[in-house]
Design an enzyme around this catalytic site. Structure first.
Site, short mmCIF file in Angstrom:
data_model
loop_
_atom_site.label_atom_id
_atom_site.label_comp_id
_atom_site.label_asym_id
_atom_site.label_seq_id
_atom_site.Cartn_x
_atom_site.Cartn_y
_atom_site.Cartn_z
N ASP A 17 -5.19 1.82 -11.40
CA ASP A 17 -5.08 1.93 -12.85
C ASP A 17 -4.28 3.17 -13.25
OD1 ASP A 17 -5.45 1.19 -15.45
OD2 ASP A 17 -7.51 1.89 -15.60
N HIS A 34 4.72 0.58 -13.28
CA HIS A 34 4.32 -0.40 -12.26
C HIS A 34 5.19 -0.26 -11.01
CE1 HIS A 34 1.54 -2.18 -15.00
NE2 HIS A 34 2.46 -2.58 -15.85
N LEU A 128 -3.95 -3.31 10.07
CA LEU A 128 -4.61 -3.21 8.77
C LEU A 128 -4.42 -4.53 8.04
CD1 LEU A 128 -5.86 -1.41 6.38
CD2 LEU A 128 -3.49 -1.19 5.61
#
Length: 240
Positions: A17, A34, A128
């Site tokens: 956020d 973004h 991962l």
């Protein structure tokens, strides 16, 4: 004798956020926030690998984000396509397996195909697992799991928590150990409602594009200070 370093959280979930506010502070359109957020994600993925974290789940686009202005939504869709093109090979070389989590019906064929490519080309990577929650909501996840259980013919009497978990969107992953939200907000915003039942929460004032290794280490340090009892009571150590 030095103490052993505590084991890292196996699964970290992050609500990324603050991208829009980061851009606004710089008098830039929200899209640039973004874009900077994608760069931060790549750095955090590298940091998680270096710390032996097995799963990283990030909230990229919620099922509620469709309410945002259409130009921002379309910009985000284009950014996802560009990010896949730009970073897919790098992620693969790092040993990252990419998995997209969410309702795919509402996105374009072009974006869906890009996701399929990202998943198939990284299928055998094991360093991962990066779960990208896109058009995802925790309530949607529970509802779709219930529907799948019904379609599978699971009798009501046999629908236990463990059985329903098998139909959740991330049934392949352990529940998150650590949940981080950046940007100063202190809510979970419909993210991983089922999976976060016993997750440890850390809320950071840092805006996501500014989040890096230092902030990740601070969150992990806070996690290690928690006494995780999972509803039980730990017995006191026996006297010597």
């Amino acid at each position: 004798m030095a103490q052993d370093r505590p084991a890292p959280p196996r699964h970290v979930a992050i609500v990324m956020d603050g991208n829009g506010r980061w851009a606004k502070k710089r008098f830039l359109p929200r899209f640039f926030g973004h874009k900077a957020g994608v760069d931060s994600l790549v750095k955090v993925v590298q940091a998680c690998i270096a710390r032996d974290i097995e799963y990283l789940t990030v909230f990229a686009f919620s099922s509620e984000n469709w309410k945002r202005p259409s130009d921002e939504v379309s910009g985000l869709m284009g950014l996802v396509l560009a990010a896949v093109s730009r970073y897919l090979a790098k992620m693969g070389a790092m040993g990252v397996r990419i998995r997209i989590v969410g309702d795919r019906d509402a996105v374009s064929d072009k974006l869906r195909n890009a996701w399929n490519e990202a998943e198939s080309s990284t299928l055998h990577n094991t360093r991962l697992t990066l779960n990208v929650a896109f058009n995802y909501g925790g309530r949607w996840d529970i509802v779709q799991a219930c529907r799948k259980a019904i379609e599978a013919g699971v009798p009501a009497a046999e629908l236990t928590e463990a059985r329903l978990s098998e139909f959740m969107a991330m049934s392949y992953a352990p529940d998150p150990d650590l949940f981080i939200r950046t940007g100063g907000e202190v809510r979970i915003s419909n993210f991983l409602l089922w999976q976060a039942a016993y997750t440890e929460f850390v809320f950071s004032d840092c805006l996501w594009p500014e989040f890096g290794e230092r902030e990740l280490d601070a969150a992990i340090a806070a996690f290690h200070e928690r006494d995780r009892r999972f509803g039980g009571v730990k017995e006191a150590p026996a006297a010597a």
